[in-house]
Design an enzyme around this catalytic site. Structure first.
Site, PDB file in Angstrom:
ATOM      1  N   CYS A   1       0.829  -1.202   0.000  1.00  0.00           N
ATOM      2  CA  CYS A   1       0.000   0.000   0.000  1.00  0.00           C
ATOM      3  C   CYS A   1       0.865   1.254   0.000  1.00  0.00           C
ATOM      4  O   CYS A   1       0.661   2.169  -0.795  1.00  0.00           O
ATOM      5  CB  CYS A   1      -0.933  -0.006   1.217  1.00  0.00           C
ATOM      6  SG  CYS A   1      -2.113   1.372   1.246  1.00  0.00           S
ATOM      7  N   CYS A   2       1.858   1.301   0.876  1.00  0.00           N
ATOM      8  CA  CYS A   2       2.777   2.439   0.925  1.00  0.00           C
ATOM      9  C   CYS A   2       3.504   2.600  -0.407  1.00  0.00           C
ATOM     10  O   CYS A   2       3.758   3.716  -0.861  1.00  0.00           O
ATOM     11  CB  CYS A   2       3.810   2.242   2.034  1.00  0.00           C
ATOM     12  SG  CYS A   2       3.209   2.460   3.724  1.00  0.00           S
TER      13      CYS A   2
ATOM     14  N   CYS B   1      -0.927   8.066   7.446  1.00  0.00           N
ATOM     15  CA  CYS B   1      -2.240   7.794   6.876  1.00  0.00           C
ATOM     16  C   CYS B   1      -3.217   7.362   7.971  1.00  0.00           C
ATOM     17  O   CYS B   1      -2.828   6.732   8.954  1.00  0.00           O
ATOM     18  CB  CYS B   1      -2.140   6.697   5.820  1.00  0.00           C
ATOM     19  SG  CYS B   1      -1.264   7.209   4.323  1.00  0.00           S
TER      20      CYS B   1
ATOM     21  N   CYS C   1      -3.435   3.624   9.318  1.00  0.00           N
ATOM     22  CA  CYS C   1      -2.218   3.062   9.912  1.00  0.00           C
ATOM     23  C   CYS C   1      -1.601   3.963  10.982  1.00  0.00           C
ATOM     24  O   CYS C   1      -0.419   3.846  11.304  1.00  0.00           O
ATOM     25  CB  CYS C   1      -1.197   2.771   8.817  1.00  0.00           C
ATOM     26  SG  CYS C   1      -1.786   1.581   7.591  1.00  0.00           S
TER      27      CYS C   1
ATOM     28  N   CYS D   1       7.898   3.964   5.920  1.00  0.00           N
ATOM     29  CA  CYS D   1       6.971   3.704   4.816  1.00  0.00           C
ATOM     30  C   CYS D   1       7.664   3.247   3.550  1.00  0.00           C
ATOM     31  O   CYS D   1       7.070   2.616   2.711  1.00  0.00           O
ATOM     32  CB  CYS D   1       6.143   4.942   4.502  1.00  0.00           C
ATOM     33  SG  CYS D   1       7.112   6.259   3.784  1.00  0.00           S
TER      34      CYS D   1
END
Length: 247
Positions: free
Chosen positions: A124-125, A205, A208, A231
């Site tokens: 995702c990062c 984010c 998280c 990240c």
């Protein structure tokens, strides 16, 4: 190949020299040199507009309000972070803040439901932060980061200048303590990120980032319960599959 190796060797020598020259100089001197001499017109500040971001943004605004500021909007940020960005941009008079977003094709292919963070935070990062930033940095020789040694064990030996992915990264606040950051913000009338007072000393984010209890490590609320402290933008490139977080 020989040219790329000689270029890398040249950059490595440059980094060593800069670290020797500026090891005892203050953050403002380091920034002044980077922005107006060493990398004039070829450098950007990368800012998350997070809990500590106002200090570096203020310093840069005092030198040149036209400095490009790259802000990665992952699509998963707190609304408070975006409003804080707008407040600081107006107060500091920053003239070139660039909002960087993930590629729609990447999201459609790899995160169509927007829930990738729940199953694979690194992936995702990578698509929401690492890849977009790598693309945005393509036109710059150097970039400025707000990382500090005290923030994490992975940053304990951080120097003011470092080489990463063929580009020099400048860390003017590398040796600053949390107390010094707070004092600078207070002395210069800089507003705090609104979530700090609610128990978020480190802000990324929304999915998280968790609140931090008194006495806990300030970054313990990032990816809580996972063996993850970064990240990816600080030790990975768009050509790699891995990732990490916070600026």
């Amino acid at each position: 190949m020989e040219h790329s190796q000689s270029h890398k060797a040249s950059l490595e020598a440059q980094v060593k020299l800069l670290n020797r020259m500026y090891s005892e100089r203050d953050a403002q001197d380091i920034l002044e040199h980077a922005l107006t001499e060493q990398f004039a017109g070829e450098i950007a500040l990368v800012s998350s507009f997070g809990a500590d971001s106002s200090v570096l943004l203020h310093m840069v605004s005092q030198i040149d309000v036209r400095t490009p500021v790259l802000f990665v909007d992952t699509g998963k940020l707190f609304g408070e972070t975006k409003r804080y960005r707008d407040e600081l941009v107006e107060q500091l008079g920053l003239l070139d803040v660039r909002v960087i977003t993930p590629e729609p094709e990447d999201l459609a292919e790899k995160d169509p439901k927007g829930a990738l963070w729940a199953s694979d935070t690194d992936a995702c990062c990578h698509i929401r932060k690492v890849v977009p930033l790598a693309k945005a940095l393509g036109g710059f020789e150097a970039w400025i980061s707000g990382r500090k040694r005290h923030q994490a064990s992975t940053r304990a030996s951080l120097e003011h200048f470092e080489l990463e992915e063929g580009r020099i990264k400048v860390n003017p606040l590398a040796n600053w303590t949390a107390t010094e950051v707070l004092q600078y913000a207070k002395d210069n009338g800089l507003p705090p990120h609104p979530l700090v007072a609610e128990g978020y000393p480190s802000i990324g984010c929304m999915p998280c980032t968790d609140k931090v209890a008194p006495g806990e490590d300030p970054r313990s609320g990032r990816w809580r319960g996972q063996n993850k402290t970064e990240c990816g933008i600080h030790f990975s490139s768009a050509s790699k599959g891995g990732a990490a977080q916070s600026i």
